[in-house]
Design an enzyme around this catalytic site. Structure first.
Site, PDB file in Angstrom:
ATOM      1  N   GLY A  41       2.807  -7.064  -8.282  1.00  0.00           N
ATOM      2  CA  GLY A  41       1.610  -7.905  -8.214  1.00  0.00           C
ATOM      3  C   GLY A  41       1.615  -9.068  -9.194  1.00  0.00           C
ATOM      4  CG  ASN A  43       4.231 -14.110  -6.807  1.00  0.00           C
ATOM      5  OD1 ASN A  43       4.331 -15.293  -7.090  1.00  0.00           O
ATOM      6  ND2 ASN A  43       5.278 -13.309  -6.669  1.00  0.00           N
ATOM      7  CG  MET A 119       7.386  -5.424  -0.237  1.00  0.00           C
ATOM      8  SD  MET A 119       8.091  -7.093  -0.167  1.00  0.00           S
ATOM      9  CE  MET A 119       9.808  -6.668   0.072  1.00  0.00           C
ATOM     10  CG  HIS A 138      11.094 -14.691   1.725  1.00  0.00           C
ATOM     11  ND1 HIS A 138      11.097 -13.338   1.976  1.00  0.00           N
ATOM     12  CD2 HIS A 138      12.372 -15.108   1.852  1.00  0.00           C
ATOM     13  CE1 HIS A 138      12.340 -12.956   2.254  1.00  0.00           C
ATOM     14  NE2 HIS A 138      13.129 -14.014   2.182  1.00  0.00           N
TER      15      HIS A 138
HETATM   16  C1  GAR Z   1       8.282 -11.546  -4.843  1.00  0.00           C
HETATM   17  O1  GAR Z   1       9.542 -11.945  -5.323  1.00  0.00           O
HETATM   18  C2  GAR Z   1       8.076 -12.001  -3.421  1.00  0.00           C
HETATM   19  O2  GAR Z   1       8.700 -13.214  -3.135  1.00  0.00           O
HETATM   20  C3  GAR Z   1       8.714 -10.873  -2.647  1.00  0.00           C
HETATM   21  O3  GAR Z   1       8.322  -9.722  -3.337  1.00  0.00           O
HETATM   22  C4  GAR Z   1       8.204 -10.023  -4.730  1.00  0.00           C
HETATM   23  C5  GAR Z   1       6.868  -9.501  -5.210  1.00  0.00           C
HETATM   24  O4  GAR Z   1       6.738  -9.667  -6.588  1.00  0.00           O
HETATM   25  N1  GAR Z   1       8.270 -10.881  -1.279  1.00  0.00           N
HETATM   26  C6  GAR Z   1       9.062 -10.620  -0.251  1.00  0.00           C
HETATM   27  O5  GAR Z   1      10.227 -10.302  -0.364  1.00  0.00           O
HETATM   28  C7  GAR Z   1       8.390 -10.729   1.110  1.00  0.00           C
HETATM   29  N2  GAR Z   1       9.346 -10.908   2.150  1.00  0.00           N
HETATM   30  P1  GAR Z   1       5.324  -9.430  -7.286  1.00  0.00           P
HETATM   31  O6  GAR Z   1       4.798  -8.109  -6.768  1.00  0.00           O
HETATM   32  O7  GAR Z   1       5.657  -9.357  -8.751  1.00  0.00           O
HETATM   33  O8  GAR Z   1       4.424 -10.579  -6.954  1.00  0.00           O
END
Ligand code: GAR
Length: 224
Positions: A41, A43, A119, A138
């Protein structure tokens, strides 16, 4: 000679379109965001922080997470944001999960859906409920390396530059109109972990920058 901003020896990156800092807080009325997150989380937290710092005129109405272990829930608590666990394992289909998500977002008056590390594959149920208002982040320069393990895919392919993308979601996984991208050069000793960490630094910039782009539109118009 000017240094190459994408030199492998530098930690610099290239973001396009440029983030317009003066546009960042312009949305009126505030955008009402619903966040979907599956994991850490980080982002989600940069969005909550940018709102708290008055860099974004938005409010997070609710966080929905699908994994009981998701650290995103603790981050929501820290910011006083309501959070709801909708475990995909309790649903018979992707559509059933998305139907529950739509119901909860509608009950919380959500206007824009932000998939901040979501995801799960989304269905037409979610996309139809929020037409052109579902945003995804992404960790690759789409359309390269969609799907899972994108950072590993980029390393394996031997690309010299990868990065991250924020886009409007369409049915096909990690596809749809691109809002903002950041390029990140690979370093000789990169592992998936070191590279992903540098990509995430850029993700945190374009996540907020892309929401600012959405915000900086006439209120009766779509972003596209
Ligand atoms: C991020 O790197 C995002 O780009 C990726 O999951 C991570 C979540 O990080 N998303 C994907 O791969 C979607 N296809 P976070 O939970 O620290 O925000």
């Amino acid at each position: 000679m000017t240094a190459n901003p994408l030199s492998a020896n530098s930690n610099a990156s290239l973001i396009s379109p440029e983030i317009d800092k003066s546009a960042i807080a312009r949305a009126t009325p505030p955008l009402k965001l619903g966040i979907l997150a599956s994991g850490s989380g980080s982002n989600f937290e940069v969005i909550a922080q940018a709102i708290q710092n008055q860099q974004l005129n938005a409010q997070v109405q609710v966080l929905i997470y699908n994994n009981p272990e998701a650290q995103a829930a603790a981050r929501a608590e820290k910011y006083g944001i309501p959070s709801i666990l909708l475990n995909h394992r309790d649903c018979k289909s992707r559509e059933e999960l998305d139907t529950k998500i739509v119901k909860n977002f509608q009950e919380h008056d959500v206007e824009w859906v932000i998939m901040a590390g979501w995801m799960r594959i989304v269905t037409q149920v979610l996309l139809d409920a929020f037409p052109d208002k579902v945003v995804n982040i992404h960790p690759s320069l789409l359309p390269s390396f969609p799907g899972i393990r994108s950072v590993e895919q980029a390393l394996k392919a031997g690309v010299k530059i990868t990065g991250c993308t924020v886009h409007i979601a369409r049915l096909e996984v990690d596809s749809g109109p691109i809002l903002m991208q950041a390029a990140v050069p690979l370093l000789p000793d990169d592992t998936a972990e070191t590279l992903h960490a540098r990509i995430q630094v850029q993700e945190h910039k374009i996540m907020v920058g892309a929401i600012a782009l959405i915000a900086d539109r006439p209120t009766d118009k779509n972003v596209l």
